[in-house]
Design a protein around this motif. Structure first.
Motif, PDB file in Angstrom:
ATOM      1  N   THR A  81      -7.617   9.039  -3.848  1.00 44.26           N
ATOM      2  CA  THR A  81      -8.242   9.545  -2.685  1.00 44.26           C
ATOM      3  C   THR A  81      -8.456  11.196  -2.665  1.00 44.26           C
ATOM      4  O   THR A  81      -7.386  11.931  -2.127  1.00 44.26           O
ATOM      5  CB  THR A  81      -7.686   9.262  -1.228  1.00 44.26           C
ATOM      6  N   GLU A 123     -11.293   8.211   5.618  1.00 44.21           N
ATOM      7  CA  GLU A 123     -10.343   7.622   6.663  1.00 44.21           C
ATOM      8  C   GLU A 123      -8.935   7.781   5.968  1.00 44.21           C
ATOM      9  O   GLU A 123      -7.967   8.387   6.651  1.00 44.21           O
ATOM     10  CB  GLU A 123     -10.626   6.182   7.178  1.00 44.21           C
ATOM     11  N   ARG A 124      -8.771   7.439   4.850  1.00 42.96           N
ATOM     12  CA  ARG A 124      -7.433   7.261   4.309  1.00 42.96           C
ATOM     13  C   ARG A 124      -6.977   8.748   4.150  1.00 42.96           C
ATOM     14  O   ARG A 124      -5.953   9.359   4.118  1.00 42.96           O
ATOM     15  CB  ARG A 124      -7.308   6.622   3.060  1.00 42.96           C
ATOM     16  N   TYR A 125      -7.973   9.729   3.600  1.00 45.45           N
ATOM     17  CA  TYR A 125      -7.742  11.104   3.452  1.00 45.45           C
ATOM     18  C   TYR A 125      -7.147  12.037   4.731  1.00 45.45           C
ATOM     19  O   TYR A 125      -6.248  12.915   4.509  1.00 45.45           O
ATOM     20  CB  TYR A 125      -9.074  11.723   3.146  1.00 45.45           C
ATOM     21  N   ASP A 137       0.846  -1.104   0.014  1.00 44.85           N
ATOM     22  CA  ASP A 137       0.009  -0.158  -0.135  1.00 44.85           C
ATOM     23  C   ASP A 137       0.998   1.381  -0.060  1.00 44.85           C
ATOM     24  O   ASP A 137       0.757   2.017   0.792  1.00 44.85           O
ATOM     25  CB  ASP A 137      -1.021   0.080   1.296  1.00 44.85           C
ATOM     26  N   THR A 180       1.543   4.619  -0.670  1.00 43.30           N
ATOM     27  CA  THR A 180       0.781   5.677  -0.758  1.00 43.30           C
ATOM     28  C   THR A 180       1.380   7.262  -0.818  1.00 43.30           C
ATOM     29  O   THR A 180       2.486   7.328   0.315  1.00 43.30           O
ATOM     30  CB  THR A 180      -0.314   5.833   0.395  1.00 43.30           C
ATOM     31  N   ALA A 237     -15.308   7.428  -5.930  1.00 48.20           N
ATOM     32  CA  ALA A 237     -14.873   6.884  -4.563  1.00 48.20           C
ATOM     33  C   ALA A 237     -14.347   7.713  -3.607  1.00 48.20           C
ATOM     34  O   ALA A 237     -13.193   8.414  -4.325  1.00 48.20           O
ATOM     35  CB  ALA A 237     -14.489   5.473  -4.701  1.00 48.20           C
ATOM     36  N   PHE A 238     -14.463   7.888  -2.506  1.00 47.13           N
ATOM     37  CA  PHE A 238     -13.580   8.772  -1.703  1.00 47.13           C
ATOM     38  C   PHE A 238     -13.644   8.057  -0.143  1.00 47.13           C
ATOM     39  O   PHE A 238     -14.748   7.726   0.429  1.00 47.13           O
ATOM     40  CB  PHE A 238     -14.273  10.125  -1.360  1.00 47.13           C
ATOM     41  N   ASP A 239     -12.369   7.781   0.351  1.00 46.32           N
ATOM     42  CA  ASP A 239     -12.334   7.160   1.707  1.00 46.32           C
ATOM     43  C   ASP A 239     -11.674   8.181   2.584  1.00 46.32           C
ATOM     44  O   ASP A 239     -10.494   8.759   2.403  1.00 46.32           O
ATOM     45  CB  ASP A 239     -11.120   6.104   1.627  1.00 46.32           C
ATOM     46  N   ARG A 268      -1.524   4.482  -4.303  1.00 52.86           N
ATOM     47  CA  ARG A 268      -2.513   5.465  -4.140  1.00 52.86           C
ATOM     48  C   ARG A 268      -2.009   6.831  -4.044  1.00 52.86           C
ATOM     49  O   ARG A 268      -0.924   7.096  -3.562  1.00 52.86           O
ATOM     50  CB  ARG A 268      -3.187   5.049  -2.727  1.00 52.86           C
TER      51      ARG A 268
END
Length: 304
Positions: free
Chosen positions: A221, A248-250, A93, A95, A244-246, A197
């Motif tokens: 994101t 929590e990740r943002y 992952d 990022t 799609a939008f996360d 990501r």
């Protein structure tokens, strides 16, 4: 024991193997550690080159070392080699966050007339998107002359890729060069250039950017702007589904903002004193090298 702003012994041990060797003929390089410490002192304090303390030696030698290595891409190559296998910190992952920040240009830089550098600039991301109209990445706005720094950083707030544009330019202008500059060397195989990501703010909520990320199979994101949401609702069923939008990740996007803050601890980055774009890019690379050295020295790893 080292003075403030200078290289520690642990940082020097990491940096020394990455420096150019003495030329086969002619004079030898002046002691790398002393010269680089002088360069770091200047970039951190922002003082004029002529005012460098005498303990670093002749200021002309220090300035010319920075300029020569800016022209041949040495600073950028060193920063890249320090990132060896850095993507493994995130596992599968990997990022990165992207962001930009406006930098005020000092009067010493703002009055520059464009002159091509003496010799080819070999740095990959030194190409300025608006080169025809703003060749030195200087733009005029209400606040005067300014430059915009575009940056990609990992989740440990370490810069990974950078470029600059004129200060009034939109973030999307610097996006292609920042993405093209992402390059993580690997111990085996080709360098990794595609993160898993990308985290970005609403300025990157543009159809072309989202399409490029989908094409490269990079998860995005990025929050949607209010006007985009309103236009979709206005079109009804024809407006399609929202991206799609996360949320929590943002929350991790602050890492790139912290990376910008780390760079701006160097006054020669926070305020642009360099007339030439390639010299200011070198100042960013030098600050990046110091950030990575500090991180690697406090969290040792095998860099062979």
């Amino acid at each position: 024991m080292t003075a403030r702003f200078e290289l520690t012994d642990a940082e020097w041990d990491l940096l020394r193997p990455l420096l150019p060797a003495d030329p086969p003929r002619g004079g030898r390089w002046r002691d790398h550690r002393t010269v680089i410490s002088g360069i770091l002192f200047r970039e951190r304090t922002g003082i004029p080159w002529r005012d460098l303390p005498a303990r670093f030696g002749n200021w002309k030698t220090i300035y010319q070392r920075k300029r020569r290595w800016a022209l041949d891409g040495t600073w950028q190559r060193i920063a890249e080699r320090l990132r060896l296998d850095a993507d493994l910190d995130d596992g599968d992952d990997w990022t990165l966050g992207v962001d930009s920040s406006v930098v005020r240009a000092h009067q010493h830089a703002a009055g520059a007339r464009h002159q091509p550098p003496a010799g080819p600039v070999k740095t990959v991301t030194a190409t300025i998107p608006e080169q025809a109209t703003e060749p030195e990445a200087l733009g005029r706005s209400r606040g005067g002359f300014s430059t915009k720094l575009h940056l990609a950083a990992d989740r440990r707030s370490r810069p990974v890729s950078r470029t600059i544009t004129a200060g009034q330019r939109h973030d999307r202008i610097g996006y292609p060069a920042v993405m093209a500059g992402i390059r993580i060397p690997r111990r085996r195989g080709r360098p990794r250039t595609r993160p898993t990501r990308i985290l970005g703010d609403k300025a990157y909520s543009i159809r072309a950017i989202r399409a490029d990320l989908r094409h490269r199979r990079i998860a995005a994101t990025i929050p949607e702007r209010a006007d985009q949401q309103a236009n979709r609702r206005k079109r009804g069923a024809a407006g399609g589904r929202p991206p799609a939008f996360d949320a929590e990740r943002y929350k991790q996007r602050n890492t790139v903002e912290r990376a910008v803050s780390k760079l701006k601890q160097f006054r020669a980055v926070a305020t642009r004193y360099d007339k030439r774009a390639f010299m200011y890019l070198a100042a960013i690379d030098i600050a990046t090298i110091k950030i990575w050295l500090r991180d690697l020295a406090t969290d040792p790893r095998d860099t062979a």
